[in-house]
Motif scaffolding. Sequence first.
Motif, short mmCIF file in Angstrom:
data_model
loop_
_atom_site.label_atom_id
_atom_site.label_comp_id
_atom_site.label_asym_id
_atom_site.label_seq_id
_atom_site.Cartn_x
_atom_site.Cartn_y
_atom_site.Cartn_z
N ASN A 62 0.86 -1.19 0.00
CA ASN A 62 0.00 0.00 0.00
C ASN A 62 0.90 1.25 0.00
O ASN A 62 1.50 1.57 1.02
CB ASN A 62 -0.90 -0.03 1.25
CG ASN A 62 -1.65 1.27 1.47
OD1 ASN A 62 -1.75 2.11 0.57
ND2 ASN A 62 -2.17 1.43 2.67
N LYS B 25 -10.61 3.67 5.27
CA LYS B 25 -10.98 2.41 4.63
C LYS B 25 -10.15 2.13 3.38
O LYS B 25 -9.85 0.99 3.05
CB LYS B 25 -12.46 2.47 4.23
CG LYS B 25 -13.32 1.46 4.95
CD LYS B 25 -14.75 1.52 4.42
CE LYS B 25 -15.68 0.67 5.26
NZ LYS B 25 -17.09 0.93 4.96
N ASP B 26 -9.78 3.19 2.65
CA ASP B 26 -9.00 3.01 1.42
C ASP B 26 -7.51 2.81 1.69
O ASP B 26 -6.72 2.72 0.75
CB ASP B 26 -9.22 4.20 0.46
CG ASP B 26 -8.51 5.47 0.91
OD1 ASP B 26 -7.91 5.48 2.00
OD2 ASP B 26 -8.54 6.47 0.16
#
Lengths: 132, 132
Positions: A62, B25-26
Motif C-alpha cells: 500500500n 478504509k482506502d
Amino acid sequence: MAKLTAEIKESLAATKTAYFATAAKDGTPNAVPIGAYKLLDDETILVSDQYFNKTLANIKENPRVALTFWGEKGGYQIKGTVTIHTSGTIFTEDVAWVKSLKATLEPKSAIVMKITGVYTIKPGPDAGKKIL
Amino acid sequence: MAKLTAEIKESLAATKTAYFATAAKDGTPNAVPIGAYKLLDDETILVSDQYFNKTLANIKENPRVALTFWGEKGGYQIKGTVTIHTSGTIFTEDVAWVKSLKATLEPKSAIVMKITGVYTIKPGPDAGKKIL
C-alpha cells in the motif's frame, strides 16, 4: 500533486524527527520516528530506509503514506504516495547523502514520496484542515 | 491484549506529545500529535478528542490505531483497537480530567484504546521488533 510553500519547507527543515505513517492491507496503521528525510523538490520528499521493517512491508502492499512533524517552526501533516528504489541514481545519491550524515549508516532503500496534500495539525477548530 | 511493563509506562508518562495514527478504509494513513492521553489500566489507554477530524472519521470506519512516542525516557509504538464514547461514565470522567488540565478544553469524545501489541522504535537492527 501539491507544491510545498516556503513556510512549510522551513518548518520541515527545522524539524529533526518526523513520524512516518503507513498502513497494512488489513488497515492496521504503523507510525515510526524518522530522521533521514529531505526535500528533493517542492513536490517530492526523500525518506531513506536504514531500519524499516513493518513500514517497508506496508508500503510494498500500500503506497499511501503520511509524514507528520512538529518542530521548532511549527508542523504539518503531509500525505503522499511512495515508490521504493533499491538501485539506480536515486538510490546511489541517497546512500551518498546518508553516509555524509553518518558514515556507518547503510541505507537499504530510498523511498520517494510524491506529495498529494498538506494538512494543519495545530490544536484548535482548524485542526486537520487541508491547506494544500 | 498486552500488558504494559513498568518501563513502558514510565516512558509514556514522561512523554508530552505522542503521535496517533489511524487509517481510512482506502488505506490512507493519518497521524496527528496528541497531548491528552493517559493510562486507564495496564492494558488500556484513554485518548481524549478535542479537535479530531480525520482521526475520528477513520476510527469510525476502522478501529485499528497506533500510538507512537519518543520522549525523555525513550519511546515505543503501541498498537490497539478503539471504542468511541460520547456519553456515560467514561466520557464524563474524561471531560473532568481534561478540564482539570485546562478549563477551556471541550472534549467531544473519549477514545478507549485496548492495547494489542508493543513494538520497539529505537533505530538499529531491532527496530520494529514486537516486544509485547
